[in-house]
Design a protein around this motif. Structure first.
Motif, PDB file in Angstrom:
ATOM      1  N   GLY A 187       0.787  -1.299   0.011  1.00  0.00           N
ATOM      2  CA  GLY A 187      -0.037   0.038  -0.001  1.00  0.00           C
ATOM      3  C   GLY A 187       0.852   1.250   0.012  1.00  0.00           C
ATOM      4  O   GLY A 187       1.965   1.307  -0.046  1.00  0.00           O
ATOM      5  N   VAL A 188       0.201   2.301  -0.042  1.00  0.00           N
ATOM      6  CA  VAL A 188       0.688   3.617  -0.012  1.00  0.00           C
ATOM      7  C   VAL A 188       0.298   4.466   1.184  1.00  0.00           C
ATOM      8  O   VAL A 188      -0.929   4.178   1.852  1.00  0.00           O
ATOM      9  CB  VAL A 188       0.286   4.544  -1.147  1.00  0.00           C
ATOM     10  CG1 VAL A 188       0.957   3.761  -2.446  1.00  0.00           C
ATOM     11  CG2 VAL A 188      -1.015   4.646  -1.567  1.00  0.00           C
ATOM     12  N   SER A 189       1.023   5.850   1.548  1.00  0.00           N
ATOM     13  CA  SER A 189       0.468   6.520   2.540  1.00  0.00           C
ATOM     14  C   SER A 189      -0.510   7.656   1.927  1.00  0.00           C
ATOM     15  O   SER A 189      -0.556   7.790   0.958  1.00  0.00           O
ATOM     16  CB  SER A 189       1.687   7.303   2.997  1.00  0.00           C
ATOM     17  OG  SER A 189       2.252   8.324   2.023  1.00  0.00           O
ATOM     18  N   ASP A 190      -1.012   8.156   3.134  1.00  0.00           N
ATOM     19  CA  ASP A 190      -2.145   9.196   2.712  1.00  0.00           C
ATOM     20  C   ASP A 190      -1.647  10.353   2.045  1.00  0.00           C
ATOM     21  O   ASP A 190      -2.109  11.037   1.020  1.00  0.00           O
ATOM     22  CB  ASP A 190      -2.719   9.973   3.958  1.00  0.00           C
ATOM     23  CG  ASP A 190      -3.438   8.794   4.824  1.00  0.00           C
ATOM     24  OD1 ASP A 190      -3.676   7.678   4.285  1.00  0.00           O
ATOM     25  OD2 ASP A 190      -4.207   9.255   5.770  1.00  0.00           O
ATOM     26  N   ARG A 191      -0.148  10.681   2.188  1.00  0.00           N
ATOM     27  CA  ARG A 191       0.521  11.689   1.512  1.00  0.00           C
ATOM     28  C   ARG A 191       0.644  11.643   0.066  1.00  0.00           C
ATOM     29  O   ARG A 191       0.513  12.552  -0.912  1.00  0.00           O
ATOM     30  CB  ARG A 191       1.787  12.075   2.283  1.00  0.00           C
ATOM     31  CG  ARG A 191       2.484  13.074   1.507  1.00  0.00           C
ATOM     32  CD  ARG A 191       3.918  13.401   2.323  1.00  0.00           C
ATOM     33  NE  ARG A 191       4.571  14.585   1.772  1.00  0.00           N
ATOM     34  CZ  ARG A 191       5.759  15.007   2.385  1.00  0.00           C
ATOM     35  NH1 ARG A 191       6.388  14.395   3.500  1.00  0.00           N
ATOM     36  NH2 ARG A 191       6.438  16.124   1.716  1.00  0.00           N
ATOM     37  N   GLN A 192       1.078  10.205  -0.007  1.00  0.00           N
ATOM     38  CA  GLN A 192       1.146   9.708  -1.642  1.00  0.00           C
ATOM     39  C   GLN A 192      -0.317   9.577  -2.544  1.00  0.00           C
ATOM     40  O   GLN A 192      -0.449  10.003  -3.502  1.00  0.00           O
ATOM     41  CB  GLN A 192       1.765   8.396  -1.700  1.00  0.00           C
ATOM     42  CG  GLN A 192       2.164   8.010  -3.232  1.00  0.00           C
ATOM     43  CD  GLN A 192       3.031   6.808  -3.148  1.00  0.00           C
ATOM     44  OE1 GLN A 192       3.486   6.499  -2.085  1.00  0.00           O
ATOM     45  NE2 GLN A 192       3.224   6.186  -4.348  1.00  0.00           N
ATOM     46  N   GLY A 193      -1.300   9.219  -1.580  1.00  0.00           N
ATOM     47  CA  GLY A 193      -2.510   9.116  -2.188  1.00  0.00           C
ATOM     48  C   GLY A 193      -2.905   7.884  -3.141  1.00  0.00           C
ATOM     49  O   GLY A 193      -1.843   7.270  -3.503  1.00  0.00           O
ATOM     50  N   PRO A 194      -4.123   7.581  -3.470  1.00  0.00           N
ATOM     51  CA  PRO A 194      -4.313   6.315  -4.156  1.00  0.00           C
ATOM     52  C   PRO A 194      -4.192   6.576  -5.593  1.00  0.00           C
ATOM     53  O   PRO A 194      -3.872   7.675  -6.194  1.00  0.00           O
ATOM     54  CB  PRO A 194      -5.861   6.267  -3.949  1.00  0.00           C
ATOM     55  CG  PRO A 194      -6.495   7.665  -3.996  1.00  0.00           C
ATOM     56  CD  PRO A 194      -5.252   8.331  -3.138  1.00  0.00           C
ATOM     57  N   ARG A 195      -3.917   5.319  -6.168  1.00  0.00           N
ATOM     58  CA  ARG A 195      -3.701   5.191  -7.533  1.00  0.00           C
ATOM     59  C   ARG A 195      -5.168   5.197  -8.223  1.00  0.00           C
ATOM     60  O   ARG A 195      -5.960   4.334  -7.884  1.00  0.00           O
ATOM     61  CB  ARG A 195      -2.868   3.910  -7.894  1.00  0.00           C
ATOM     62  CG  ARG A 195      -2.526   3.867  -9.339  1.00  0.00           C
ATOM     63  CD  ARG A 195      -2.072   2.343  -9.637  1.00  0.00           C
ATOM     64  NE  ARG A 195      -0.933   2.259  -9.072  1.00  0.00           N
ATOM     65  CZ  ARG A 195      -0.031   1.073  -9.134  1.00  0.00           C
ATOM     66  NH1 ARG A 195      -0.634  -0.002  -9.378  1.00  0.00           N
ATOM     67  NH2 ARG A 195       1.145   1.231  -8.425  1.00  0.00           N
ATOM     68  N   LEU A 196      -5.239   6.182  -9.173  1.00  0.00           N
ATOM     69  CA  LEU A 196      -6.442   6.078  -9.844  1.00  0.00           C
ATOM     70  C   LEU A 196      -6.597   5.527 -11.122  1.00  0.00           C
ATOM     71  O   LEU A 196      -5.338   5.295 -11.840  1.00  0.00           O
ATOM     72  CB  LEU A 196      -6.962   7.612 -10.012  1.00  0.00           C
ATOM     73  CG  LEU A 196      -7.087   8.375  -8.658  1.00  0.00           C
ATOM     74  CD1 LEU A 196      -7.425   9.689  -8.968  1.00  0.00           C
ATOM     75  CD2 LEU A 196      -8.094   7.552  -7.714  1.00  0.00           C
ATOM     76  N   PRO A 197      -7.612   4.839 -11.793  1.00  0.00           N
ATOM     77  CA  PRO A 197      -9.070   5.148 -11.262  1.00  0.00           C
ATOM     78  C   PRO A 197      -9.196   4.060 -10.013  1.00  0.00           C
ATOM     79  O   PRO A 197      -8.408   3.100  -9.821  1.00  0.00           O
ATOM     80  CB  PRO A 197      -9.980   4.828 -12.447  1.00  0.00           C
ATOM     81  CG  PRO A 197      -9.138   3.779 -13.284  1.00  0.00           C
ATOM     82  CD  PRO A 197      -7.589   4.445 -13.026  1.00  0.00           C
ATOM     83  N   TYR A 198     -10.237   4.333  -9.280  1.00  0.00           N
ATOM     84  CA  TYR A 198     -10.309   3.524  -8.215  1.00  0.00           C
ATOM     85  C   TYR A 198     -10.911   2.080  -8.846  1.00  0.00           C
ATOM     86  O   TYR A 198     -11.934   1.989  -9.894  1.00  0.00           O
ATOM     87  CB  TYR A 198     -11.519   3.857  -7.199  1.00  0.00           C
ATOM     88  CG  TYR A 198     -11.112   4.994  -6.677  1.00  0.00           C
ATOM     89  CD1 TYR A 198     -10.158   4.757  -5.315  1.00  0.00           C
ATOM     90  CD2 TYR A 198     -11.551   6.217  -6.607  1.00  0.00           C
ATOM     91  CE1 TYR A 198      -9.652   5.918  -4.832  1.00  0.00           C
ATOM     92  CE2 TYR A 198     -11.137   7.482  -5.781  1.00  0.00           C
ATOM     93  CZ  TYR A 198     -10.092   7.046  -4.959  1.00  0.00           C
ATOM     94  OH  TYR A 198      -9.815   8.190  -4.082  1.00  0.00           O
TER      95      TYR A 198
END
Length: 200
Positions: A178-189
């Motif tokens: 996974g990733v941190s909040d700072r990096q953010g999610p990979r889109l699209p969901y």
């Protein structure tokens, strides 16, 4: 001139003197005998009936006490089950790009955990992780954790503050871990759905 009967001895009552050793009258003897016979015939029955009634009363009392205790035990058991049931206040059905249900997510504030149930057969790859996010529409997405289990259902510990203001939940596919909040999610969901407060 005829001889008159001899007078009774002095001090003797005439009736007693007349029959000092005579038998009791037939009526008195018969009444006493029938009363004694009736007493012998009736008393055992009354005694048996009284004992039977006492036994019935005692049995009825014992049965009522037993039923009352059983009812109390059942009520306590139901109360314990109700307390143990998850208190679901929020839920979301996350759907895929074709609007097909993919995940059912509920939140139990008492346990402070999200309950995630898979509704399809989609699984992450060996080098991927499925990460769950809370979206409020204004601020950056907040990570709620990874969907790590391969089983149909799993729990993710989440503090209530992490869900505050959320209106949607979403799942992204990230690199392993996974990733941190700072990096953010990979889109699209991968999956996405509205976060709804359940009426209680």
């Amino acid at each position: 001139m005829t001889d008159s009967p001899a007078p009774p001895p002095a001090g003797a009552h005439p009736e007693t003197a007349a029959a000092p050793f005579g038998p009791s009258s037939p009526s008195t003897s018969s009444s006493s005998s029938s009363s004694s016979s009736l007493s012998r015939r009736v008393s055992p029955w009354w005694r048996a009936l009284s004992i039977a009634l006492l036994l019935v009363l005692a049995l009825g009392w014992a049965t009522s006490v037993s039923l009352y205790e059983q009812l109390k035990a059942q009520v306590r058991h139901l109360q314990a089950k109700i307390v143990a049931l998850p208190q679901v206040h929020y839920l979301a059905v996350l759907v895929d790009g074709q609007q097909r249900p993919a995940l059912l997510v509920t939140y139990d504030p008492k346990a402070e955990a999200l309950q995630v149930q898979r509704l399809n057969a989609v699984r992450e790859g060996p080098e991927d992780s499925m990460q769950l996010w809370a979206l409020d529409g204004k601020n950056p997405p907040r990570s709620l954790g990874l969907v790590l289990s391969k089983y149909q259902t799993l729990q993710i510990p989440v503090q209530p503050q992490a869900l505050q203001g959320a209106v949607e939940l979403a799942v992204s596919v990230e690199d392993k871990g996974g990733v941190s909040d700072r990096q953010g999610p990979r889109l699209p969901y991968l999956f996405r759905g509205w976060w709804i407060q359940k009426a209680i």
